[in-house]
Design a protein around this motif. Structure first.
Motif, PDB file in Angstrom:
ATOM      1  N   TRP A 269       0.826  -1.198   0.000  1.00 39.42           N
ATOM      2  CA  TRP A 269       0.000   0.000   0.000  1.00 39.42           C
ATOM      3  C   TRP A 269       0.869   1.260   0.000  1.00 39.42           C
ATOM      4  CZ3 TRP A 269      -5.074  -0.953  -0.670  1.00 39.42           C
ATOM      5  CH2 TRP A 269      -5.555  -2.215  -0.326  1.00 39.42           C
ATOM      6  N   PRO A 270       0.266   2.425  -0.195  1.00 36.83           N
ATOM      7  CA  PRO A 270       1.042   3.669  -0.104  1.00 36.83           C
ATOM      8  C   PRO A 270       1.810   3.755   1.213  1.00 36.83           C
ATOM      9  CG  PRO A 270      -1.119   4.132  -1.018  1.00 36.83           C
ATOM     10  CD  PRO A 270      -1.135   2.686  -0.613  1.00 36.83           C
ATOM     11  N   GLY A 271       2.991   4.332   1.136  1.00 38.59           N
ATOM     12  CA  GLY A 271       3.852   4.383   2.310  1.00 38.59           C
ATOM     13  C   GLY A 271       4.639   3.110   2.501  1.00 38.59           C
ATOM     14  N   ASN A 272       4.673   2.245   1.453  1.00 39.94           N
ATOM     15  CA  ASN A 272       5.395   0.966   1.493  1.00 39.94           C
ATOM     16  C   ASN A 272       4.901   0.082   2.635  1.00 39.94           C
ATOM     17  OD1 ASN A 272       7.311  -0.684   0.227  1.00 39.94           O
ATOM     18  ND2 ASN A 272       8.870  -0.187   1.752  1.00 39.94           N
ATOM     19  N   SER A 273       3.593   0.137   2.879  1.00 40.01           N
ATOM     20  CA  SER A 273       3.000  -0.622   3.974  1.00 40.01           C
ATOM     21  C   SER A 273       2.374  -1.910   3.453  1.00 40.01           C
ATOM     22  CB  SER A 273       1.923   0.224   4.671  1.00 40.01           C
ATOM     23  OG  SER A 273       1.210  -0.548   5.618  1.00 40.01           O
ATOM     24  N   ILE A 274       2.517  -2.987   4.232  1.00 44.53           N
ATOM     25  CA  ILE A 274       1.869  -4.252   3.890  1.00 44.53           C
ATOM     26  C   ILE A 274       0.688  -4.520   4.819  1.00 44.53           C
ATOM     27  CG2 ILE A 274       3.962  -5.268   2.930  1.00 44.53           C
ATOM     28  CD1 ILE A 274       4.312  -6.787   5.558  1.00 44.53           C
ATOM     29  N   THR A 275       0.407  -3.572   5.710  1.00 41.95           N
ATOM     30  CA  THR A 275      -0.715  -3.703   6.633  1.00 41.95           C
ATOM     31  C   THR A 275      -2.014  -3.373   5.918  1.00 41.95           C
ATOM     32  OG1 THR A 275       0.710  -3.024   8.464  1.00 41.95           O
ATOM     33  CG2 THR A 275      -1.673  -2.948   8.841  1.00 41.95           C
ATOM     34  N   LYS A 276      -3.029  -4.179   6.132  1.00 35.71           N
ATOM     35  CA  LYS A 276      -4.327  -3.943   5.505  1.00 35.71           C
ATOM     36  C   LYS A 276      -4.863  -2.583   5.917  1.00 35.71           C
ATOM     37  CE  LYS A 276      -8.998  -5.831   5.131  1.00 35.71           C
ATOM     38  NZ  LYS A 276      -9.932  -6.908   5.561  1.00 35.71           N
ATOM     39  N   GLN A 277      -5.271  -1.793   4.927  1.00 40.76           N
ATOM     40  CA  GLN A 277      -5.746  -0.439   5.194  1.00 40.76           C
ATOM     41  C   GLN A 277      -7.203  -0.454   5.648  1.00 40.76           C
ATOM     42  OE1 GLN A 277      -3.163   2.100   4.738  1.00 40.76           O
ATOM     43  NE2 GLN A 277      -2.294   0.061   4.815  1.00 40.76           N
ATOM     44  N   LEU A 278      -7.502   0.323   6.674  1.00 44.93           N
ATOM     45  CA  LEU A 278      -8.871   0.401   7.174  1.00 44.93           C
ATOM     46  C   LEU A 278      -9.762   1.203   6.238  1.00 44.93           C
ATOM     47  CD1 LEU A 278      -8.196   1.068  10.970  1.00 44.93           C
ATOM     48  CD2 LEU A 278      -8.850  -1.093   9.895  1.00 44.93           C
ATOM     49  N   GLY A 279      -9.179   2.177   5.554  1.00 42.64           N
ATOM     50  CA  GLY A 279      -9.969   3.020   4.666  1.00 42.64           C
ATOM     51  C   GLY A 279     -10.530   4.248   5.341  1.00 42.64           C
ATOM     52  N   TRP A 280     -10.236   4.411   6.603  1.00 40.23           N
ATOM     53  CA  TRP A 280     -10.682   5.599   7.316  1.00 40.23           C
ATOM     54  C   TRP A 280      -9.760   5.834   8.502  1.00 40.23           C
ATOM     55  CZ3 TRP A 280     -11.737   4.443  12.366  1.00 40.23           C
ATOM     56  CH2 TRP A 280     -12.078   3.119  12.654  1.00 40.23           C
ATOM     57  N   ALA A 281      -9.807   7.041   9.023  1.00 34.99           N
ATOM     58  CA  ALA A 281      -9.017   7.394  10.203  1.00 34.99           C
ATOM     59  C   ALA A 281      -9.829   8.333  11.070  1.00 34.99           C
ATOM     60  CB  ALA A 281      -7.700   8.059   9.793  1.00 34.99           C
ATOM     61  N   ILE A 282      -9.630   8.233  12.365  1.00 31.64           N
ATOM     62  CA  ILE A 282     -10.363   9.087  13.295  1.00 31.64           C
ATOM     63  C   ILE A 282      -9.753  10.476  13.301  1.00 31.64           C
ATOM     64  CG2 ILE A 282     -10.999   9.432  15.706  1.00 31.64           C
ATOM     65  CD1 ILE A 282     -11.015   6.422  16.040  1.00 31.64           C
ATOM     66  N   SER A 283     -10.582  11.468  13.070  1.00 33.66           N
ATOM     67  CA  SER A 283     -10.118  12.850  13.072  1.00 33.66           C
ATOM     68  C   SER A 283      -9.994  13.351  14.506  1.00 33.66           C
ATOM     69  CB  SER A 283     -11.102  13.736  12.304  1.00 33.66           C
ATOM     70  OG  SER A 283     -10.726  15.086  12.406  1.00 33.66           O
ATOM     71  N   THR A 284      -8.829  13.883  14.820  1.00 31.58           N
ATOM     72  CA  THR A 284      -8.601  14.408  16.169  1.00 31.58           C
ATOM     73  C   THR A 284      -8.363  15.909  16.174  1.00 31.58           C
ATOM     74  OG1 THR A 284      -6.238  13.921  15.948  1.00 31.58           O
ATOM     75  CG2 THR A 284      -7.614  12.228  16.953  1.00 31.58           C
ATOM     76  N   LYS A 285      -8.293  16.517  15.006  1.00 30.82           N
ATOM     77  CA  LYS A 285      -7.989  17.939  14.945  1.00 30.82           C
ATOM     78  C   LYS A 285      -9.196  18.802  15.278  1.00 30.82           C
ATOM     79  CE  LYS A 285      -4.302  17.475  11.518  1.00 30.82           C
ATOM     80  NZ  LYS A 285      -3.826  17.887  10.176  1.00 30.82           N
ATOM     81  N   GLY A 286     -10.360  18.392  14.804  1.00 33.66           N
ATOM     82  CA  GLY A 286     -11.556  19.169  15.077  1.00 33.66           C
ATOM     83  C   GLY A 286     -11.582  20.505  14.363  1.00 33.66           C
ATOM     84  N   ASN A 287     -10.834  20.658  13.277  1.00 35.78           N
ATOM     85  CA  ASN A 287     -10.818  21.914  12.545  1.00 35.78           C
ATOM     86  C   ASN A 287     -12.132  22.127  11.807  1.00 35.78           C
ATOM     87  OD1 ASN A 287      -8.223  22.391  13.377  1.00 35.78           O
ATOM     88  ND2 ASN A 287      -7.284  21.557  11.525  1.00 35.78           N
ATOM     89  N   SER A 288     -12.516  23.381  11.673  1.00 40.77           N
ATOM     90  CA  SER A 288     -13.725  23.712  10.936  1.00 40.77           C
ATOM     91  C   SER A 288     -13.399  23.874   9.456  1.00 40.77           C
ATOM     92  CB  SER A 288     -14.331  25.014  11.472  1.00 40.77           C
ATOM     93  OG  SER A 288     -14.711  24.877  12.824  1.00 40.77           O
TER      94      SER A 288
END
Length: 327
Positions: free
Chosen positions: A222-241
């Motif tokens: 995967w991108p970033g030379n990763s072999i870990t299965k991608q979740l397809g989403w990430a939890i947003s912690t910034k809270g920017n508007s």
């Protein structure tokens, strides 16, 4: 806090796709945690892309129709390479791509359809037009056209790309290759067929059940030379508007209405049909978006300029609005 989608399906031309992935790499969206899938418009043209474009696409998955390596195809490719070498010795194309092969099959389908229609009077029917019609509207249509079309739709034969057969006017592919962009090119990770689903090999045992599991494919990088299965989403912690520039307009305000407090020099209300539609759309997204509407106004609440002025200021970072709502 919400989930940010990080799976992108790219369906576009090579020129536009090349620029997209260059920007994606520049903005660090080709790193671990992201997943990119390209359709055959790009995956069938990887051989023609520049090294810098391929470098920006590392870890991308691609899907394209599977074309069996038949002897007829190899013979045509050999003749084509010979002709290409004579006419363009510096051309780096190694083989016919999907589109070149299908052009050949389509030409044969058209020729076969014309032959089946047989000889007839090639009359052109003149359309009923007005005096204000364009030149194109005055062109006649051939009586032969509808007959040829019906014959093409019913044409079936074995071409260079396999069986040529149209379903509802579209060429149907029975199998697809799944590719992984790695290094200087692509690597085959497996196949998809209507009967067996995903598999590493095309000829799987008849008793194998249909599968949609990625475990049946060769493990992609995967991108970033990763072999870990991608979740397809990430939890947003910034809270920017998401800051949105709203033009201030006089007169008809049913689409966008801005109310201004002259004492505090701040917006007290932004609403209207366009705002409601926009909020309704982002409310359906699978991740949280906090819109912040900023009126493009002077201190007295009057319009600060035209649409072009607002776009220009965003472009030159004079106002911080990464999204424009223009109505």
């Amino acid at each position: 806090m919400g989930n940010q989608t990080r799976v992108f399906v790219v369906h576009m031309t090579v020129s536009l796709g090349s620029r997209l992935f260059a920007k994606a790499k520049e903005t660090r969206m080709m790193t671990e945690g992201y997943a990119w899938i390209i359709t055959d418009g790009l995956s069938s043209m990887l051989d023609l892309m520049t090294p810098s474009t391929i470098d920006s696409m590392q870890g991308v998955l691609g899907v394209k129709p599977y074309i069996p390596r038949l002897k007829d195809l190899e013979d045509v490719e050999m003749r084509w390479k010979r002709e290409l070498l004579l006419k363009e010795p510096n051309n780096k194309m190694n083989e016919l791509n999907l589109f070149g092969i299908r052009v050949n099959d389509t030409t044969w389908a058209l020729a076969m359809a014309v032959e089946r229609v047989g000889p007839m009077n090639y009359r052109f029917l003149k359309p009923q037009t007005s005096e204000n019609s364009t030149d194109l509207a005055t062109l006649g249509t051939s009586e032969m056209g509808p007959r040829i079309l019906r014959k093409i739709l019913n044409t079936s034969f074995n071409g260079l790309s396999g069986e040529f057969h149209l379903v509802e006017g579209q060429l149907e592919s029975s199998s697809f290759q799944i590719l992984n962009v790695i290094g200087k090119g692509d690597r085959l990770t497996g196949y998809w067929t209507p009967k067996k689903g995903l598999s590493q090999e095309l000829d799987v045992a008849k008793n194998v059940a249909y599968s949609t599991s990625m475990a049946n494919l060769r493990k992609p990088i995967w991108p970033g030379n990763s072999i870990t299965k991608q979740l397809g989403w990430a939890i947003s912690t910034k809270g920017n508007s998401l800051r949105i520039g709203v033009p201030v307009k006089e007169g008809f305000q049913e689409f966008v209405e801005v109310k201004w407090d002259s004492q505090t020099n701040n917006t007290t209300y932004v609403g209207g049909f366009s705002i409601d539609v926009f909020c309704g759309v982002i409310g359906k997204l699978p991740f949280a978006v906090n819109p912040q509407f900023n009126a493009y106004a002077n201190a007295d609440g009057s319009s600060a300029g035209s649409y072009d002025d607002l776009v220009s200021e965003v472009h030159h970072h004079e106002v911080c609005c990464p999204f424009l709502l223009i109505v």
